[in-house]
Write an enzyme that holds these catalytic residues in place. Structure first.
Site, PDB file in Angstrom:
ATOM      1  N   PHE A 110      18.946   7.464  42.250  1.00 34.04           N
ATOM      2  CA  PHE A 110      19.258   8.419  40.943  1.00 34.04           C
ATOM      3  C   PHE A 110      17.911   9.237  40.835  1.00 34.04           C
ATOM      4  CE2 PHE A 110      16.725   6.134  37.753  1.00 34.04           C
ATOM      5  CZ  PHE A 110      16.459   5.077  38.173  1.00 34.04           C
ATOM      6  N   TYR A 117     -16.210   1.769  29.810  1.00 35.77           N
ATOM      7  CA  TYR A 117     -15.416   1.342  30.819  1.00 35.77           C
ATOM      8  C   TYR A 117     -15.019  -0.187  30.373  1.00 35.77           C
ATOM      9  CZ  TYR A 117     -13.897  -0.060  35.383  1.00 35.77           C
ATOM     10  OH  TYR A 117     -12.838  -0.314  36.451  1.00 35.77           O
ATOM     11  N   PHE A 174      17.176  -4.452  33.745  1.00 45.33           N
ATOM     12  CA  PHE A 174      16.371  -3.350  33.719  1.00 45.33           C
ATOM     13  C   PHE A 174      16.215  -2.882  34.930  1.00 45.33           C
ATOM     14  CE2 PHE A 174      13.747  -0.008  32.932  1.00 45.33           C
ATOM     15  CZ  PHE A 174      14.704   0.817  31.956  1.00 45.33           C
ATOM     16  N   THR A 175      16.237  -1.470  35.255  1.00 44.97           N
ATOM     17  CA  THR A 175      16.174  -1.066  36.954  1.00 44.97           C
ATOM     18  C   THR A 175      14.958  -1.479  37.247  1.00 44.97           C
ATOM     19  OG1 THR A 175      15.589   1.283  35.668  1.00 44.97           O
ATOM     20  CG2 THR A 175      17.672   1.167  36.547  1.00 44.97           C
TER      21      THR A 175
HETATM   22  C1  LIG Z   1      11.412   1.478  29.760  1.00 44.32           C
HETATM   23  C2  LIG Z   1      11.613   0.130  29.863  1.00 44.32           C
HETATM   24  C3  LIG Z   1      10.793  -0.568  30.924  1.00 44.32           C
HETATM   25  C4  LIG Z   1       9.835   0.097  31.963  1.00 44.32           C
HETATM   26  O1  LIG Z   1       8.685   0.529  31.068  1.00 44.32           O
HETATM   27  P1  LIG Z   1       7.969   2.092  31.761  1.00 44.32           P
HETATM   28  O2  LIG Z   1       6.799   2.216  30.762  1.00 44.32           O
HETATM   29  O3  LIG Z   1       9.145   2.971  31.756  1.00 44.32           O
HETATM   30  O4  LIG Z   1       7.450   1.716  32.873  1.00 44.32           O
HETATM   31  C5  LIG Z   1      11.191  -2.006  31.004  1.00 44.32           C
HETATM   32  N1  LIG Z   1      11.992  -2.670  30.224  1.00 44.32           N
HETATM   33  C6  LIG Z   1      12.789  -1.711  29.402  1.00 44.32           C
HETATM   34  C7  LIG Z   1      13.717  -2.699  28.416  1.00 44.32           C
HETATM   35  C8  LIG Z   1      12.560  -0.526  29.065  1.00 44.32           C
HETATM   36  O5  LIG Z   1      13.365   0.041  28.286  1.00 44.32           O
END
Ligand SMILES: *Cc1c(COP(=O)(O)O)cnc(C)c1O
Length: 481
Positions: free
Chosen positions: A454, A79, A131-132
């Protein structure tokens, strides 16, 4: 590796052989139509068993190397203070040159912690592009995202090799307008995902760093796609031809104050991390790690995956690993361009992006052309792509649509998973679809979630165009395909 054939054509040759495989099936078109109808015309709702070639994402879908798989067998599951963590930390120090490492369960978890510690309500965060998940976390913390790319970045038919660059004049203007105490950091994203996997140049990063230093503003990097960005610098930027990918990665990271990444992409594992040489930044984030992720030496990642990450981070400096996606994308994009299929140029480091505004000019953005195109591609090919357009934007506070700058159907290439014949198949079906594009109509929401719609939204084709498209396809190829 790209090799030139005797007929003059350049092709990407895979620098690995396949040791373990997973069987896939191509369902007949009638079954594909049924599957997309059941999935609400949203490719996120398709089941893997109904998909032939899965180009939804490169996230967590990459093939591991034999060395990664082997390392997973010797993980230390303590751990606290596990040996596995110290292997990861030593890989980060060797490859990225960073001393302090905070593991997280994935990229967005790193974004969450960074937003929590650095962003206060009313702050603005200048960046090359959002990024989203970045935008979601930064806005939840009360910050505002300011995209300061050069105008050329949104031109999908471009020859500009570094569309991920920050516009330096705009950066200076933003700093002057908001002053430095409203700007917790400037964010630079490697191989800018939502612009079509477009890189920034080392020259641009150096100028951005100078401006940040002059105003004492930290430079944060989203290094999720750092190896592809470094591959592009080697291939495209003068003065870097003879530098190794490993050297370029180190130089790039050396210009930043703190970085984070998702290990689901470049390092072909599952996890994420934050890393820095700034002890104060490290100490500020550290107490929150066990609250949200897990203890400091595992951060919510499985120990097996942390072993795979440690190996993957070293392997991503190999040019045949760093170049595997850019080379396949280049071939994919060039084949589409030959057939006049409108795709984003120059080729990026992530996917072949089809420009849905140009592919389906008869559809207004209110009818979600990129979503319609992604559904149509699945119906005619069994290939899964992802909508990156207006459906990927959420409505504003008044419930009004926010139209996306670009309407793209993204065909992502997972690392070392698909071969040339898969790509040829996709190009062929895209070509057929382009020649029958008038059969593709718009979509409307029937179930619309309030945030990141989405993922779970359900839509319907206007005038039932899916059925007509499947009929036309069957007439040409028969019911079997
Ligand atoms: C995929 C991605 C993220 C988020 O990462 P996850 O592991 O999917 O949470 C952030 N920034 C960029 C540029 C990404 O391509």
């Amino acid at each position: 590796m790209i090799v030139r054939l005797s007929n003059g054509r350049e092709i990407p040759v895979e620098m690995h052989k396949i040791k373990i495989v997973q069987k896939i099936d191509l369902l007949p078109v009638d079954q594909r139509l049924k599957a997309i109808e059941e999935g609400g015309y949203n490719t996120f709702s398709l089941k893997s068993r109904d998909i032939f070639i899965d180009m939804l994402t490169d996230s967590g879908t990459n093939a591991m190397s034999d060395n990664q798989l082997g390392a997973m067998m010797v993980s230390d599951n303590a751990y606290a203070g596990c040996e596995t963590f110290y292997k990861l930390a030593s890989a980060i120090e060797d490859v990225l040159g960073l001393k302090y490492v905070l593991p997280t369960h994935q990229g967005r978890a790193s974004e969450h912690l960074i937003a929590k510690v650095f962003i206060k309500p009313g702050d603005v965060i200048p960046m090359n592009y959002h990024f989203t998940t970045t935008r979601a976390h930064f806005e939840l913390a009360g910050g505002k995202v300011l995209e300061i790319y050069a105008d050329e970045a949104l031109n999908t038919q471009s020859t500009n090799l570094f569309k991920g660059n920050i516009d330096l004049q705009k950066l200076n203007d933003v700093i002057e307008k908001y002053s430095r105490d409203k700007i917790p950091f400037v964010r630079m994203e490697a191989t800018t995902n939502l612009l079509g996997g477009q890189p920034f140049s080392m020259e641009n990063l150096k100028r951005v760093k100078e401006i940040c230093t002059a105003h004492k503003i930290p430079l944060l990097m989203d290094a999720t796609l750092i190896s592809e960005n470094s591959y592009f610098i080697k291939m495209r930027e003068r003065g870097y031809e003879n530098r190794t990918v490993a050297e370029i990665i180190k130089e790039t990271i050396g210009l930043t104050d703190i970085i984070y990444m998702s290990a689901r992409k470049n390092s072909s594992a599952r996890g994420g991390l934050i890393a820095t040489n700034n002890k104060e930044f490290y100490e500020r984030i550290k107490p929150w790690l066990p609250v949200y992720e897990g203890f400091l030496t595992y951060g919510g990642i499985s120990f097996e995956q942390m072993e795979a990450m440690a190996v993957g981070i070293r392997e991503m400096t190999d040019i045949s690993v760093a170049g595997s996606v850019p080379e396949q994308v280049k071939y994919f994009v060039e084949r589409c361009v030959e057939k006049k299929i409108p795709v984003v140029t120059p080729p990026g480091g992530l996917a072949c992006h089809v420009d849905a505004k140009l592919f389906l000019p008869h559809l207004p953005q209110s009818q979600y052309p990129a979503g319609a195109l992604a559904a149509a591609i699945y119906i005619v090919s069994g290939v899964r792509s992802m909508e990156r357009g207006t459906i990927s934007m959420d409505r504003d506070q008044d419930g009004k649509e926010v139209y996306s700058d670009l309407e793209l159907a993204r065909l992502a290439i997972p690392r070392r998973v698909y071969t040339m014949s898969h790509i040829e198949f996709v190009v062929d079906r895209l070509d057929w679809l382009y020649n029958h594009r008038n059969l593709v109509g718009g979509l409307k929401f029937v179930e619309e979630p309030p945030v990141l719609r989405f993922f779970f939204g359900r839509l319907e084709p206007l005038d039932n165009w899916g059925v007509k498209l499947a009929e036309a396809f069957k007439k040409e190829f028969g019911a079997k395909y």
